[in-house]
Design a protein around this motif. Structure first.
Motif, PDB file in Angstrom:
ATOM      1  N   THR A  13       0.829  -1.204   0.000  1.00 20.38           N
ATOM      2  CA  THR A  13       0.000   0.000   0.000  1.00 20.38           C
ATOM      3  C   THR A  13       0.861   1.249   0.000  1.00 20.38           C
ATOM      4  N   ASN A  14       0.340   2.315  -0.578  1.00 19.82           N
ATOM      5  CA  ASN A  14       1.007   3.613  -0.510  1.00 19.82           C
ATOM      6  C   ASN A  14       0.505   4.439   0.669  1.00 19.82           C
ATOM      7  N   GLU A  15      -0.391   3.863   1.460  1.00 15.38           N
ATOM      8  CA  GLU A  15      -0.894   4.514   2.669  1.00 15.38           C
ATOM      9  C   GLU A  15      -0.714   3.571   3.862  1.00 15.38           C
ATOM     10  N   GLY A  24       4.594  -0.714   2.606  1.00 19.25           N
ATOM     11  CA  GLY A  24       4.637  -0.066   1.310  1.00 19.25           C
ATOM     12  C   GLY A  24       5.998  -0.225   0.666  1.00 19.25           C
ATOM     13  N   ASP A 151      -6.374  -2.083  -3.306  1.00 20.15           N
ATOM     14  CA  ASP A 151      -6.243  -0.962  -2.369  1.00 20.15           C
ATOM     15  C   ASP A 151      -7.396  -0.900  -1.370  1.00 20.15           C
ATOM     16  N   HIS A 153      -8.625  -2.319   2.665  1.00 21.73           N
ATOM     17  CA  HIS A 153      -8.102  -2.877   3.909  1.00 21.73           C
ATOM     18  C   HIS A 153      -8.383  -4.372   4.030  1.00 21.73           C
TER      19      HIS A 153
END
Length: 287
Positions: A13-15, A24, A151, A153
């Motif tokens: 993930t990028n978050e 990430g 993307d 959870h």
């Protein structure tokens, strides 16, 4: 087992919630077709393996394993003289193993369809090999968890309880003082509990952590990869999925992109596994 067709997806993930865990960046992963067990290996399945082979788990050899304090009887707690300094609710219990999850005065008699726990990475590899299977790679595991979604959870999206319905076994209440069990369970849940994701897999998040084959690494580049296997060596193995001890205020790792690690000989009451395969026709059938 469930067939998961080869293709590309974005892993990580990028978050990230926990940057230090190496969640990430998001990177494109191409995988060949593989198969995964619908659910975690159960006590019943592991008992068959033990009865056929005489296998002893590492927890049985070491004589102890880790258990959450609130799950222990007063008699067992009274015999414990040490704890993990950084996690005082996490206690090494003499006689805790897969047959006695909360210590010597407990049993799995009424939990045969719950996930086997107190199994190390080495134990999991031995079971999978006996079944002519293997552990999934981290990339395979996360592909299975996402169920074709990107993307998000959870295997079903971003809402914890869509339409007010619990879809995984995690901690409700204030950790570690008491799990209210609003999802129906305190401790582990049956491996067949809760709905499947779009790939037909159950309990990919919550319930128990699941071992993968990869060595732990937190440095991931953004470049695309094909069938990644992780580092060639290391000290810890990757585990995925979180457990019944997770919630959003403590250990928010019941997410597809989340990850953690343990040494290959580690075991605990919230740690299990499921198997993967390239050729399920070779699977040993339980007799």
């Amino acid at each position: 087992m469930v067939k998961i067709k080869g293709g590309s997806y974005f892993m990580g993930t990028n978050e990230p919630v926990f940057v230090a865990d190496g969640e990430g960046p998001a990177r494109q992963i191409k995988l060949d077709t593989f198969h995964m067990d619908v659910h975690e290996v159960s006590n019943e399945q592991f008992e068959t393996f033990v009865n056929k082979t005489g296998f002893l788990t590492e927890a049985e050899k070491f004589g102890n394993s880790f258990v959450l304090e609130s799950l222990l009887s007063n008699e067992v707690k009274g015999k414990i003289t040490q704890a993990v300094a950084a996690a005082p609710w996490w206690l090494p219990v003499e006689g805790a193993d897969w047959k006695h999850p909360e210590g010597p005065d407990s049993s799995i008699r009424n939990r045969m369809h719950h996930p086997v726990v107190h199994v190390s990475w080495n134990d999991a590899v031995a079971y999978c090999a006996w079944k002519n299977k293997r552990l999934p790679t981290e990339a395979e595991w996360e592909r299975g968890c996402r169920g074709g979604l990107e993307d998000r959870h959870y295997p079903w999206g971003n809402k914890l309880t869509p339409n007010g319905m619990h879809r995984m076994n995690i901690w409700q209440g204030s950790f570690p003082n008491g799990d209210t069990g609003e999802d129906g369970f305190k401790g582990t849940a049956p491996v067949t509990q809760y709905p499947i994701n779009k790939f037909g897999l159950k309990n990919m998040v919550g319930n128990v952590w699941e071992w993968t084959s990869d060595w732990w690494n937190i440095n991931h580049g953004p470049s695309p990869q094909t069938n990644p296997l992780g580092p060639s060596s290391g000290t810890d193995k990757v585990k995925k999925g979180g457990s019944f001890m997770c919630n959003q205020k403590f250990c928010f790792r019941h997410r597809c992109a989340a990850r953690s690690q343990n040494t290959p000989d580690s075991s605990a009451i919230n740690l299990g596994f499921r198997c993967a395969s390239d050729n399920p026709s070779k699977e040993r059938q339980d007799l």
